[in-house]
Design a protein around this motif. Structure first.
Motif, PDB file in Angstrom:
ATOM      1  N   GLY A 134      -5.606 -11.866  12.557  1.00  0.00           N
ATOM      2  CA  GLY A 134      -6.647 -10.937  12.961  1.00  0.00           C
ATOM      3  C   GLY A 134      -7.497 -11.442  14.112  1.00  0.00           C
ATOM      4  O   GLY A 134      -8.660 -11.062  14.249  1.00  0.00           O
ATOM      5  N   LEU A 135      -6.917 -12.295  14.959  1.00  0.00           N
ATOM      6  CA  LEU A 135      -7.667 -12.920  16.044  1.00  0.00           C
ATOM      7  C   LEU A 135      -7.340 -12.372  17.429  1.00  0.00           C
ATOM      8  O   LEU A 135      -7.923 -12.819  18.422  1.00  0.00           O
ATOM      9  N   MET A 136      -6.429 -11.428  17.520  1.00  0.00           N
ATOM     10  CA  MET A 136      -6.053 -10.904  18.834  1.00  0.00           C
ATOM     11  C   MET A 136      -7.201 -10.110  19.462  1.00  0.00           C
ATOM     12  O   MET A 136      -7.728  -9.182  18.856  1.00  0.00           O
ATOM     13  N   PRO A 137      -7.634 -10.462  20.674  1.00  0.00           N
ATOM     14  CA  PRO A 137      -8.698  -9.705  21.344  1.00  0.00           C
ATOM     15  C   PRO A 137      -8.298  -8.242  21.497  1.00  0.00           C
ATOM     16  O   PRO A 137      -7.130  -7.932  21.715  1.00  0.00           O
ATOM     17  N   ASN A 138      -9.285  -7.356  21.392  1.00  0.00           N
ATOM     18  CA  ASN A 138      -9.005  -5.924  21.439  1.00  0.00           C
ATOM     19  C   ASN A 138     -10.182  -5.193  22.090  1.00  0.00           C
ATOM     20  O   ASN A 138     -11.330  -5.421  21.716  1.00  0.00           O
ATOM     21  N   PRO A 139      -9.904  -4.319  23.055  1.00  0.00           N
ATOM     22  CA  PRO A 139     -10.995  -3.578  23.706  1.00  0.00           C
ATOM     23  C   PRO A 139     -11.848  -2.783  22.723  1.00  0.00           C
ATOM     24  O   PRO A 139     -13.053  -2.629  22.918  1.00  0.00           O
ATOM     25  N   LYS A 140     -11.220  -2.269  21.652  1.00  0.00           N
ATOM     26  CA  LYS A 140     -11.943  -1.439  20.682  1.00  0.00           C
ATOM     27  C   LYS A 140     -13.014  -2.217  19.938  1.00  0.00           C
ATOM     28  O   LYS A 140     -13.972  -1.630  19.434  1.00  0.00           O
ATOM     29  N   THR A 141     -12.847  -3.529  19.853  1.00  0.00           N
ATOM     30  CA  THR A 141     -13.817  -4.341  19.125  1.00  0.00           C
ATOM     31  C   THR A 141     -14.715  -5.138  20.066  1.00  0.00           C
ATOM     32  O   THR A 141     -15.484  -5.993  19.632  1.00  0.00           O
ATOM     33  N   GLY A 142     -14.612  -4.847  21.357  1.00  0.00           N
ATOM     34  CA  GLY A 142     -15.470  -5.513  22.323  1.00  0.00           C
ATOM     35  C   GLY A 142     -15.081  -6.931  22.656  1.00  0.00           C
ATOM     36  O   GLY A 142     -15.852  -7.670  23.290  1.00  0.00           O
ATOM     37  N   THR A 143     -13.867  -7.326  22.261  1.00  0.00           N
ATOM     38  CA  THR A 143     -13.440  -8.704  22.518  1.00  0.00           C
ATOM     39  C   THR A 143     -12.509  -8.821  23.725  1.00  0.00           C
ATOM     40  O   THR A 143     -12.026  -9.908  24.026  1.00  0.00           O
ATOM     41  N   VAL A 144     -12.244  -7.722  24.397  1.00  0.00           N
ATOM     42  CA  VAL A 144     -11.598  -7.753  25.714  1.00  0.00           C
ATOM     43  C   VAL A 144     -12.619  -7.188  26.684  1.00  0.00           C
ATOM     44  O   VAL A 144     -12.909  -5.983  26.675  1.00  0.00           O
ATOM     45  N   THR A 145     -13.215  -8.046  27.496  1.00  0.00           N
ATOM     46  CA  THR A 145     -14.321  -7.629  28.349  1.00  0.00           C
ATOM     47  C   THR A 145     -14.555  -8.626  29.476  1.00  0.00           C
ATOM     48  O   THR A 145     -14.247  -9.811  29.337  1.00  0.00           O
ATOM     49  N   ASP A 146     -15.099  -8.137  30.560  1.00  0.00           N
ATOM     50  CA  ASP A 146     -15.496  -9.022  31.653  1.00  0.00           C
ATOM     51  C   ASP A 146     -16.869  -9.636  31.381  1.00  0.00           C
ATOM     52  O   ASP A 146     -17.218 -10.671  31.954  1.00  0.00           O
ATOM     53  N   ASP A 147     -17.634  -8.987  30.498  1.00  0.00           N
ATOM     54  CA  ASP A 147     -18.961  -9.510  30.150  1.00  0.00           C
ATOM     55  C   ASP A 147     -18.821 -10.494  28.996  1.00  0.00           C
ATOM     56  O   ASP A 147     -19.203 -10.212  27.856  1.00  0.00           O
ATOM     57  N   THR A 148     -18.250 -11.632  29.305  1.00  0.00           N
ATOM     58  CA  THR A 148     -17.974 -12.623  28.257  1.00  0.00           C
ATOM     59  C   THR A 148     -19.247 -13.149  27.609  1.00  0.00           C
ATOM     60  O   THR A 148     -19.258 -13.445  26.406  1.00  0.00           O
ATOM     61  N   ALA A 149     -20.309 -13.269  28.369  1.00  0.00           N
ATOM     62  CA  ALA A 149     -21.561 -13.803  27.818  1.00  0.00           C
ATOM     63  C   ALA A 149     -22.087 -12.914  26.694  1.00  0.00           C
ATOM     64  O   ALA A 149     -22.458 -13.399  25.621  1.00  0.00           O
ATOM     65  N   ALA A 150     -22.104 -11.598  26.918  1.00  0.00           N
ATOM     66  CA  ALA A 150     -22.593 -10.666  25.898  1.00  0.00           C
ATOM     67  C   ALA A 150     -21.704 -10.708  24.659  1.00  0.00           C
ATOM     68  O   ALA A 150     -22.191 -10.666  23.523  1.00  0.00           O
ATOM     69  N   ALA A 151     -20.388 -10.788  24.861  1.00  0.00           N
ATOM     70  CA  ALA A 151     -19.453 -10.825  23.738  1.00  0.00           C
ATOM     71  C   ALA A 151     -19.635 -12.094  22.918  1.00  0.00           C
ATOM     72  O   ALA A 151     -19.588 -12.069  21.684  1.00  0.00           O
ATOM     73  N   VAL A 152     -19.852 -13.218  23.594  1.00  0.00           N
ATOM     74  CA  VAL A 152     -20.068 -14.480  22.884  1.00  0.00           C
ATOM     75  C   VAL A 152     -21.359 -14.415  22.075  1.00  0.00           C
ATOM     76  O   VAL A 152     -21.386 -14.784  20.891  1.00  0.00           O
ATOM     77  N   ARG A 153     -22.426 -13.939  22.694  1.00  0.00           N
ATOM     78  CA  ARG A 153     -23.711 -13.867  21.991  1.00  0.00           C
ATOM     79  C   ARG A 153     -23.631 -12.943  20.787  1.00  0.00           C
ATOM     80  O   ARG A 153     -24.173 -13.243  19.718  1.00  0.00           O
ATOM     81  N   ALA A 154     -22.921 -11.813  20.926  1.00  0.00           N
ATOM     82  CA  ALA A 154     -22.783 -10.873  19.807  1.00  0.00           C
ATOM     83  C   ALA A 154     -22.022 -11.512  18.655  1.00  0.00           C
ATOM     84  O   ALA A 154     -22.384 -11.353  17.485  1.00  0.00           O
ATOM     85  N   SER A 155     -20.963 -12.239  18.973  1.00  0.00           N
ATOM     86  CA  SER A 155     -20.161 -12.890  17.930  1.00  0.00           C
ATOM     87  C   SER A 155     -20.962 -13.978  17.225  1.00  0.00           C
ATOM     88  O   SER A 155     -20.909 -14.121  15.999  1.00  0.00           O
ATOM     89  N   LYS A 156     -21.703 -14.730  17.986  1.00  0.00           N
ATOM     90  CA  LYS A 156     -22.509 -15.807  17.415  1.00  0.00           C
ATOM     91  C   LYS A 156     -23.649 -15.259  16.555  1.00  0.00           C
ATOM     92  O   LYS A 156     -24.054 -15.881  15.576  1.00  0.00           O
ATOM     93  N   ALA A 157     -24.162 -14.085  16.942  1.00  0.00           N
ATOM     94  CA  ALA A 157     -25.322 -13.526  16.254  1.00  0.00           C
ATOM     95  C   ALA A 157     -24.990 -12.847  14.936  1.00  0.00           C
ATOM     96  O   ALA A 157     -25.878 -12.536  14.153  1.00  0.00           O
ATOM     97  N   GLY A 158     -23.720 -12.594  14.682  1.00  0.00           N
ATOM     98  CA  GLY A 158     -23.377 -11.972  13.411  1.00  0.00           C
ATOM     99  C   GLY A 158     -22.542 -10.722  13.501  1.00  0.00           C
ATOM    100  O   GLY A 158     -22.560  -9.885  12.596  1.00  0.00           O
TER     101      GLY A 158
END
Length: 227
Positions: A134-158
């Motif tokens: 269940g680790l494959m990046p996917n646009p639908k879950t926001g894990t395929v993106t050019d805004d990597t900083a926002a995606a990292v912060r969202a994942s870290k935040a919960g």
């Protein structure tokens, strides 16, 4: 199948044959803990969908207002400015081809994988390693993106990802049993709304047939939903 211990059986005997209100169910779990470690609070949904039909799949993400209670290890497939931004945001592992090769070799010591659209050309080749976990990046879950900083912060935040399994079930962690009751209820309500919002257009009849809350080692309690 492993047999449950004496403490679990004693707690199970106290479960009433009813559908609990959400707060009452979580309170019961907190007051009747089975394990000595800080268990994860989990919510499971039995959906009235056909997992074999692609137009009835369920997948999404939800940001828990009080976090997950665990340290999330984030990997980012990116190069250049996107890689720099990911590192600055707190990503644990960042890289391009060399990271792809490491994962291809079977290394999966991370909880979330994020990739830029450019990197996905190579990352898609890791399906056999990332897919089953269940680790494959996917646009639908926001894990395929050019805004990597926002995606990292969202994942870290919960932010947690959920998807329906082959049996029509969805399981979502929503915190730790050491959280306050209010925090767990808040997180659980956000999860319920996220799963309801993920209802596919092709769904007919009862969408959620059953919802239960439990802890890692504890009993499961059926809860009433307020849609």
């Amino acid at each position: 199948m492993a047999k449950h211990g004496k403490k679990y059986r004693a707690v199970k005997a106290r479960v009433e044959a009813k559908v609990y209100e959400l707060a009452d169910a979580i309170r019961f779990l907190k007051e009747n803990r089975v394990a000595r470690f800080d268990e994860t609070a989990e919510m499971a949904f039995r959906l009235g969908l056909d997992p074999k039909k692609t137009d009835q799949s369920v997948r999404g993400t939800v940001s828990l207002p009080h976090g997950t209670g665990k340290t999330v290890r984030v990997l980012v497939f990116a190069t250049g400015a996107a890689a720099d931004a990911a590192r600055a945001a707190g990503a644990d592992h960042v890289g391009g081809d060399e990271l792809v090769e490491r994962v291809r070799g079977g290394w999966t010591d991370f909880d979330v994988a994020i990739a830029t659209p450019d990197a996905m050309k190579e990352v898609r080749k890791l399906g056999k390693v990332l897919g089953p976990r269940g680790l494959m990046p996917n646009p639908k879950t926001g894990t395929v993106t050019d805004d990597t900083a926002a995606a990292v912060r969202a994942s870290k935040a919960g932010r947690v990802e959920f998807r329906m399994d082959r049996n029509g079930n969805v399981q979502v962690p929503f915190g730790k049993m050491s959280f306050d009751l209010t925090q767990l209820v808040d997180n659980a309500q956000v999860v319920i709304q996220a799963v309801l919002a993920a209802r596919p257009p092709a769904a007919k009849g009862a969408y959620i047939r059953r919802c239960t809350v439990s802890s890692t080692m504890g009993v499961g309690l059926a809860v009433a939903l307020r849609e």
